[in-house]
Design a protein around this motif. Structure first.
Motif, PDB file in Angstrom:
ATOM      1  N   GLY A 108      26.798  10.276  55.622  1.00 57.21           N
ATOM      2  CA  GLY A 108      25.625   9.793  56.356  1.00 57.21           C
ATOM      3  C   GLY A 108      25.853   8.496  57.100  1.00 57.21           C
ATOM      4  N   CYS A 109      27.055   7.910  56.984  1.00 59.67           N
ATOM      5  CA  CYS A 109      27.328   6.683  57.739  1.00 59.67           C
ATOM      6  C   CYS A 109      28.543   6.864  58.646  1.00 59.67           C
ATOM      7  CB  CYS A 109      27.517   5.495  56.796  1.00 59.67           C
ATOM      8  SG  CYS A 109      26.986   3.921  57.519  1.00 59.67           S
ATOM      9  N   GLY A 110      29.058   8.098  58.726  1.00 56.90           N
ATOM     10  CA  GLY A 110      30.161   8.371  59.654  1.00 56.90           C
ATOM     11  C   GLY A 110      31.489   7.763  59.261  1.00 56.90           C
ATOM     12  N   HIS A 111      31.682   7.468  57.971  1.00 57.40           N
ATOM     13  CA  HIS A 111      32.942   6.816  57.591  1.00 57.40           C
ATOM     14  C   HIS A 111      34.145   7.762  57.680  1.00 57.40           C
ATOM     15  CE1 HIS A 111      30.701   3.396  55.231  1.00 57.40           C
ATOM     16  NE2 HIS A 111      30.339   3.497  56.494  1.00 57.40           N
ATOM     17  N   HIS A 112      33.900   9.075  57.725  1.00 57.35           N
ATOM     18  CA  HIS A 112      35.011  10.013  57.960  1.00 57.35           C
ATOM     19  C   HIS A 112      35.568   9.799  59.369  1.00 57.35           C
ATOM     20  CE1 HIS A 112      31.509  11.852  59.727  1.00 57.35           C
ATOM     21  NE2 HIS A 112      32.212  12.816  60.271  1.00 57.35           N
ATOM     22  N   ALA A 145      34.996   2.545  49.351  1.00 58.46           N
ATOM     23  CA  ALA A 145      33.708   2.100  48.785  1.00 58.46           C
ATOM     24  C   ALA A 145      33.021   1.009  49.588  1.00 58.46           C
ATOM     25  CB  ALA A 145      33.922   1.634  47.343  1.00 58.46           C
ATOM     26  N   GLU A 146      32.914   1.204  50.905  1.00 59.88           N
ATOM     27  CA  GLU A 146      32.155   0.213  51.684  1.00 59.88           C
ATOM     28  C   GLU A 146      30.694   0.231  51.265  1.00 59.88           C
ATOM     29  OE1 GLU A 146      29.664  -1.681  54.440  1.00 59.88           O
ATOM     30  OE2 GLU A 146      29.639   0.477  54.206  1.00 59.88           O
ATOM     31  N   GLU A 147      30.219   1.426  50.899  1.00 57.99           N
ATOM     32  CA  GLU A 147      28.784   1.595  50.600  1.00 57.99           C
ATOM     33  C   GLU A 147      28.433   1.006  49.236  1.00 57.99           C
ATOM     34  OE1 GLU A 147      26.656   2.533  52.689  1.00 57.99           O
ATOM     35  OE2 GLU A 147      27.657   3.770  54.176  1.00 57.99           O
ATOM     36  N   GLY A 148      28.326  -0.307  49.161  1.00 53.46           N
ATOM     37  CA  GLY A 148      27.842  -0.947  47.943  1.00 53.46           C
ATOM     38  C   GLY A 148      28.935  -1.319  46.951  1.00 53.46           C
ATOM     39  N   TRP A 170      35.772  -0.763  63.691  1.00 51.38           N
ATOM     40  CA  TRP A 170      34.628  -0.255  64.453  1.00 51.38           C
ATOM     41  C   TRP A 170      33.669   0.399  63.482  1.00 51.38           C
ATOM     42  CZ3 TRP A 170      33.372   5.094  66.013  1.00 51.38           C
ATOM     43  CH2 TRP A 170      34.052   6.055  65.260  1.00 51.38           C
ATOM     44  N   HIS A 171      32.528   0.841  63.991  1.00 52.54           N
ATOM     45  CA  HIS A 171      31.616   1.663  63.205  1.00 52.54           C
ATOM     46  C   HIS A 171      30.986   2.704  64.131  1.00 52.54           C
ATOM     47  CE1 HIS A 171      28.752   3.082  60.321  1.00 52.54           C
ATOM     48  NE2 HIS A 171      29.307   2.301  59.404  1.00 52.54           N
ATOM     49  N   PRO A 172      30.937   3.961  63.681  1.00 56.18           N
ATOM     50  CA  PRO A 172      30.237   4.969  64.478  1.00 56.18           C
ATOM     51  C   PRO A 172      28.763   4.595  64.604  1.00 56.18           C
ATOM     52  CG  PRO A 172      31.467   5.978  62.672  1.00 56.18           C
ATOM     53  CD  PRO A 172      31.471   4.502  62.426  1.00 56.18           C
TER      54      PRO A 172
END
Ligand SMILES: [Zn+2]
Length: 476
Positions: A108-112, A145-148, A170-172
């Motif tokens: 859900g955050c486009g980290h792939h 583990a960027e998410e928290g 970058w970030h999508p």
């Protein structure tokens, strides 16, 4: 010269990396559990000729891939963790769980896309340096583990970014542009209360309720909100309510807090106040309290020199072109979002996009004097304290669709997402190559970094002795 090389290189290798990104989307692994995702990256990096250091900073899914020789050393940061509860059918235009993803998670955050694009940029840089016999080292950082879980903070504490001359990532997102954005510093902490169980009807006076202590902590914290700085944020989740039997006084209960503010100092002060509230709740209820810091990240130190460099590369490369079927898909997704969500997308822009179309198709103008405030947090902040760092964003999703939503998971394997991912890879690689070729530019970025820190070196917000919150399976 190098920009044409990068453009050609990325287009030539696009299928390999689209496949890698799609695979990571499907693995949909949570922070610190990204076993298959990190493995897929590592194998591809080895095939591309990188030297790997695996399991760095005591984290099984963290790694550093390196190629080239001598200085300067440019780092490119990648992520690959997913979010729980967001399993979603790819390219559906309504919310429905995926039949491909069986673990209930979703990207859900486009980290792939984030990890794959950064990886591809590093490979392009490596090949350019080698083909032209140029000195310099490029590193790809596999950051879990960027998410928290904030893997980069633990990696920063381990000194993995200390010898970098600069870092890029970058970030999508839903727009194209440089992320001239100040994110919040954050601490996450568990409050674990221990009381005494008793029959809630027959002998309530013998019980000491840990659940009461959790509730009083939350009541106290909710009163605290009135007296915090306006950019600060408090969130909590009751992670153990003490059981399901109302007739048993709950002897154990736990609440997790996320405490955010503009900088590490403000977070530390707010953290102490929340801890005092939890201690008060323990005193009121006759429970004991354990305070366990889970993770933390720092605010972002912006770098105008690097931001302007990335902006120039995004502009020279030009935004992707879309065909009718891509525009149609984006329009269908756009139709599922509310006016308020579109307004949120507009808030990501320095100037509102007056005529929102389903896909953002320009590069946002950069006003270096006007940084935006985002009330989220990222562990890129910790890297930015250690070395000059810049991030861009490219449109991978329909305008108005929000991070951590089913819409982002649905769009994660679309052609639009792939185009955004490749565009970001080109911008990062072209920026990195410019830094290798232009020592004066790199020196200017470093001088700005030193000036912004004003002599206060990075202090990791996670003290020594606090270990990464690895799940039992990854720690084994
Ligand atoms: Zn993210």
């Amino acid at each position: 010269m190098s920009i044409h090389f990068v453009d050609d290189f990325v287009e030539t290798h696009r299928e390999t990396y689209q496949r890698l990104s799609d695979n990571v989307w499907q693995f949909a692994e949570l922070g610190y559990e990204e076993i298959d995702s990190s493995r897929a990256h590592i194998e591809q990096l080895k095939r591309a000729g990188f030297t790997l250091r695996e399991g760095v900073a005591g984290i099984p899914t963290a790694f550093v891939a390196e190629a080239g020789e001598g200085g300067p050393i440019i780092g490119i940061l990648g992520e690959f963790d997913a979010l729980s509860g967001l399993s979603q059918q790819s390219q559906a235009v309504c919310c429905q769980p995926s039949t491909e993803i069986t673990n209930g998670n979703g990207h859900g955050c486009g980290h792939h896309l984030l990890g794959t694009s950064a990886h591809l940029a590093a490979v392009a840089v490596k090949d350019y340096l080698r083909q032209h016999g140029l000195p310099g080292t490029v590193r790809f950082y596999g950051c879990p583990a960027e998410e928290g879980g904030y893997g980069k903070t633990y990696m920063a504490r381990a000194g993995l970014f200390d010898d970098l001359d600069a870092a890029l990532t970058w970030h999508p997102g839903v727009v194209n542009g440089v992320m001239n954005i100040e994110a919040l510093a954050c601490k996450t902490v568990y409050f674990r209360f221990t009381g005494v169980s008793a029959h809630a009807g027959a002998s309530p006076h013998l019980g000491r309720s840990a659940l009461d202590a959790v509730e009083l902590t939350n009541v106290g914290s909710n009163y605290l909100r009135e007296h915090m700085l306006s950019d600060a944020r408090l969130h909590y989740a009751i992670t153990n309510a003490g059981g399901v039997a109302p007739n048993v006084v709950q002897a154990n209960a736990e609440v997790m807090y996320m405490i955010r503010a503009a900088n590490n100092q403000d977070v530390s002060e707010l953290y102490e106040r929340v801890c005092a509230i939890a201690q008060g709740a323990a005193m009121m209820t006759g429970c004991t309290l354990e305070i366990a810091l889970h993770s933390a990240c720092s605010n972002i130190v912006l770098n105008t020199v690097l931001n302007e460099l990335m902006h120039e590369k995004l502009t020279v490369l030009g935004v992707p072109k879309y065909d009718d079927s891509e525009l149609g898909f984006a329009a269908a997704i756009h139709d599922t979002v509310s006016r308020q969500e579109v307004a949120m997308s507009n808030k990501m822009l320095q100037a509102a996009w007056r005529d929102p179309k389903p896909l953002y198709d320009i590069v946002e103008p950069l006003d270096s004097k006007k940084a935006l405030r985002m009330h989220g947090s990222t562990d890129v902040g910790d890297v930015s304290w250690v070395t000059p760092t810049a991030q861009c964003m490219t449109a991978c999703f329909a305008f108005g669709s929000s991070p951590h939503s089913w819409q982002w998971v649905s769009q994660g394997k679309s052609k639009i997402a792939h185009k955004g991912m490749l565009y970001a890879a080109k911008a990062i690689a072209a920026s990195a190559l410019e830094l290798f070729a232009n020592p004066a530019l790199l020196a200017a970025a470093k001088a700005e970094h030193a000036e912004r820190l004003q002599g206060s070196p990075y202090v990791c917000p996670i003290p020594e002795g606090v270990n990464p919150p690895l799940p039992a399976v990854a720690a084994a």
